[in-house]
Design a protein around this motif. Sequence first.
Motif, PDB file in Angstrom:
ATOM      1  N   ASP A   1       0.862  -1.179   0.000  1.00 26.95           N
ATOM      2  CA  ASP A   1       0.000   0.000   0.000  1.00 26.95           C
ATOM      3  C   ASP A   1       0.905   1.238   0.000  1.00 26.95           C
ATOM      4  OD1 ASP A   1       0.885   0.283   2.718  1.00 26.95           O
ATOM      5  OD2 ASP A   1      -0.787  -0.983   3.368  1.00 26.95           O
ATOM      6  N   VAL A   2       0.304   2.417   0.063  1.00 29.21           N
ATOM      7  CA  VAL A   2       1.074   3.655   0.018  1.00 29.21           C
ATOM      8  C   VAL A   2       2.011   3.770   1.204  1.00 29.21           C
ATOM      9  CG1 VAL A   2       0.900   6.174   0.088  1.00 29.21           C
ATOM     10  CG2 VAL A   2      -0.656   4.866  -1.351  1.00 29.21           C
ATOM     11  N   GLU A   3       1.541   3.356   2.384  1.00 35.56           N
ATOM     12  CA  GLU A   3       2.371   3.450   3.587  1.00 35.56           C
ATOM     13  C   GLU A   3       3.598   2.528   3.478  1.00 35.56           C
ATOM     14  OE1 GLU A   3      -0.922   3.160   3.639  1.00 35.56           O
ATOM     15  OE2 GLU A   3      -1.396   5.206   4.344  1.00 35.56           O
ATOM     16  N   HIS A   4       3.375   1.345   2.924  1.00 33.43           N
ATOM     17  CA  HIS A   4       4.472   0.401   2.743  1.00 33.43           C
ATOM     18  C   HIS A   4       5.514   0.986   1.793  1.00 33.43           C
ATOM     19  CE1 HIS A   4       6.079  -3.478   0.719  1.00 33.43           C
ATOM     20  NE2 HIS A   4       6.718  -3.326   1.869  1.00 33.43           N
ATOM     21  N   ALA A   5       5.064   1.568   0.688  1.00 34.92           N
ATOM     22  CA  ALA A   5       5.986   2.183  -0.270  1.00 34.92           C
ATOM     23  C   ALA A   5       6.771   3.311   0.382  1.00 34.92           C
ATOM     24  CB  ALA A   5       5.215   2.704  -1.484  1.00 34.92           C
ATOM     25  N   ALA A   6       6.085   4.142   1.147  1.00 33.19           N
ATOM     26  CA  ALA A   6       6.750   5.270   1.807  1.00 33.19           C
ATOM     27  C   ALA A   6       7.802   4.780   2.791  1.00 33.19           C
ATOM     28  CB  ALA A   6       5.718   6.146   2.516  1.00 33.19           C
ATOM     29  N   ALA A   7       7.509   3.713   3.523  1.00 30.22           N
ATOM     30  CA  ALA A   7       8.458   3.168   4.491  1.00 30.22           C
ATOM     31  C   ALA A   7       9.699   2.607   3.802  1.00 30.22           C
ATOM     32  CB  ALA A   7       7.785   2.088   5.335  1.00 30.22           C
TER      33      ALA A   7
ATOM     34  N   PHE B   1      10.932   3.554   0.793  1.00 29.93           N
ATOM     35  CA  PHE B   1      11.713   4.651   0.226  1.00 29.93           C
ATOM     36  C   PHE B   1      12.376   5.490   1.313  1.00 29.93           C
ATOM     37  CE2 PHE B   1       9.454   3.686  -3.665  1.00 29.93           C
ATOM     38  CZ  PHE B   1      10.377   4.005  -4.652  1.00 29.93           C
ATOM     39  N   GLY B   2      11.806   5.514   2.499  1.00 30.90           N
ATOM     40  CA  GLY B   2      12.369   6.293   3.598  1.00 30.90           C
ATOM     41  C   GLY B   2      13.324   5.529   4.484  1.00 30.90           C
ATOM     42  N   LEU B   3      13.620   4.262   4.133  1.00 34.26           N
ATOM     43  CA  LEU B   3      14.530   3.381   4.885  1.00 34.26           C
ATOM     44  C   LEU B   3      13.999   3.026   6.264  1.00 34.26           C
ATOM     45  CD1 LEU B   3      18.070   4.855   4.010  1.00 34.26           C
ATOM     46  CD2 LEU B   3      16.727   3.145   2.766  1.00 34.26           C
ATOM     47  N   GLN B   4      12.676   3.151   6.467  1.00 32.61           N
ATOM     48  CA  GLN B   4      12.088   2.690   7.721  1.00 32.61           C
ATOM     49  C   GLN B   4      11.764   1.195   7.682  1.00 32.61           C
ATOM     50  OE1 GLN B   4      10.475   5.736   6.463  1.00 32.61           O
ATOM     51  NE2 GLN B   4      11.925   6.919   7.667  1.00 32.61           N
ATOM     52  N   SER B   5      11.803   0.620   6.495  1.00 28.28           N
ATOM     53  CA  SER B   5      11.474  -0.793   6.332  1.00 28.28           C
ATOM     54  C   SER B   5      12.355  -1.364   5.232  1.00 28.28           C
ATOM     55  CB  SER B   5       9.990  -0.952   5.978  1.00 28.28           C
ATOM     56  OG  SER B   5       9.646  -2.309   5.790  1.00 28.28           O
ATOM     57  N   PHE B   6      12.658  -2.655   5.353  1.00 25.52           N
ATOM     58  CA  PHE B   6      13.450  -3.330   4.323  1.00 25.52           C
ATOM     59  C   PHE B   6      12.527  -4.107   3.398  1.00 25.52           C
ATOM     60  CE2 PHE B   6      16.625  -3.029   7.808  1.00 25.52           C
ATOM     61  CZ  PHE B   6      17.566  -2.266   7.129  1.00 25.52           C
TER      62      PHE B   6
ATOM     63  N   GLU C   1      24.134   6.238  12.810  1.00 32.45           N
ATOM     64  CA  GLU C   1      23.315   6.272  14.017  1.00 32.45           C
ATOM     65  C   GLU C   1      22.116   5.339  13.894  1.00 32.45           C
ATOM     66  OE1 GLU C   1      20.405   9.713  15.272  1.00 32.45           O
ATOM     67  OE2 GLU C   1      22.457  10.245  15.856  1.00 32.45           O
ATOM     68  N   THR C   2      21.549   5.244  12.709  1.00 36.19           N
ATOM     69  CA  THR C   2      20.344   4.437  12.497  1.00 36.19           C
ATOM     70  C   THR C   2      20.652   2.959  12.309  1.00 36.19           C
ATOM     71  OG1 THR C   2      19.254   6.331  11.460  1.00 36.19           O
ATOM     72  CG2 THR C   2      18.294   4.160  11.036  1.00 36.19           C
ATOM     73  N   PHE C   3      21.721   2.648  11.552  1.00 36.97           N
ATOM     74  CA  PHE C   3      21.957   1.258  11.158  1.00 36.97           C
ATOM     75  C   PHE C   3      23.160   0.606  11.839  1.00 36.97           C
ATOM     76  CE2 PHE C   3      19.626   3.181   7.601  1.00 36.97           C
ATOM     77  CZ  PHE C   3      18.509   2.345   7.592  1.00 36.97           C
ATOM     78  N   GLY C   4      23.888   1.339  12.649  1.00 37.22           N
ATOM     79  CA  GLY C   4      24.929   0.734  13.481  1.00 37.22           C
ATOM     80  C   GLY C   4      25.958  -0.056  12.714  1.00 37.22           C
TER      81      GLY C   4
END
Length: 431
Positions: A41-47, A49-54, A254-257
């Motif tokens: 869905d749109v939220e999944h795509a946004a996550a 592209f924003g590196l909040q999800s793999f 900082e985010t991915f260590g």
Amino acid sequence: MTSDHQPGFSTLAIHAGAQPDPTTGARVTPIYQSTGFVFDDVEHAAALFGLQSFGNIYTRIGNPTQAVLEERVAALEGGTACLAVASGHAAQLIVFHTLMEPGDEFIAARQLYGGSVNQFTHSFKKFGWTAKFVDMDDISAFEKAVTPRTKAIFIESLANPGGRVSDIAAIAAVAKRAGVPLIVDNTMATPYLCRPIEHGANIVVHSLTKFMGGHGNSLGGAIVDAGNFDWSREGRYPALCEPRPDYSGMVLHETFGNFAFAIACRVLGLRDLGPCISPFNAFQILTGIETLPLRMQRHCDNALKVANYLSQHGEVEWVNYAGLPGDRHHGLAQTYLPKGAGAVFTFGVKGGYEAGVAVVSNVKLFSHLANIGDTRSLIIHPASTTHRQLSDAAKKSAGAGPEVIRLSVGIEDADDLIADLAQALAVAAKA
């Protein structure tokens, strides 16, 4: 197996990263020959592209077949993460693009693959990056070459074409004192023979085209993040330690260590420069890696037999193979390459340039081509081919003088390889 059991190298070479396909049940990793992937869905795509999800977006950035290859190479090298790319040269470009800014320098061993010397000397200058070359055996030279602009040290674990062995731990200590990462090209050794991270390396690169794939049929490269370097130290690596405007101010380290470098290579270098590996090549290399332990041991056993033969031949001036007890790198090979000194080495034929050309022109079983790491035995005269673009002095420094012949010993019967070299040397001697 118990929950704390650690699988061995051969098991990892076959199973690491792979699971049966969840849709079809296919046991072999499929070739996901797709450029793009559907979002939930749109939220999944946004996550994504924003590196909040793999997950999968577009094959230029990542692909499911590629992901299995990356997990397998990382497991074999003992790293935290891996990025697979189009070639070994692409891996080097992405690594330095992530580390360097215009005006920066890095230190490199002089004894490198000729294509790497050319890339570092000429192509990298267009980015404003400067390579300072030093002799791989002179540890103090690495120390003396460090300046405030130094951002990395680059070596090969087993140097191409000479088969010389680097003192990885000693050079890693220099890099640590300088506060810069040690990058080790482990193409010639593969993790079966040497795992540079265990000796202090921070980044490992590969041409997967060579021994890892092993069959001379597919191009690929890899970047392995050891996860053991502080990218935020002194703010020297802005790509990793400063807010990224293209990712809403995210600081990658900082985010991915401990796998931040691999992430940076993917979402900054690979994303924008684009040298992605094809799903088909990733599949081919995955298949090759399954037999890596078997092949590498046979390569080494054959190479030692061939090197022993050449070292006693009347038309051969010298043999550089660290597996021979009298070789000056034999002690380092015992430390870093206890299973064998690899399959690539050089020897000097009496008669210089003309004799070298005559040998490669008269072999029957060896293939005369510019590659290494094939199941087939390969031969080349570096001075007239891979190192042709270098000056005579640079050729000699790189171990590619006029009399030098490089062998990549395959997995055929060793007696047949010896017989082929014997007849070619005889023809060269008469000429």
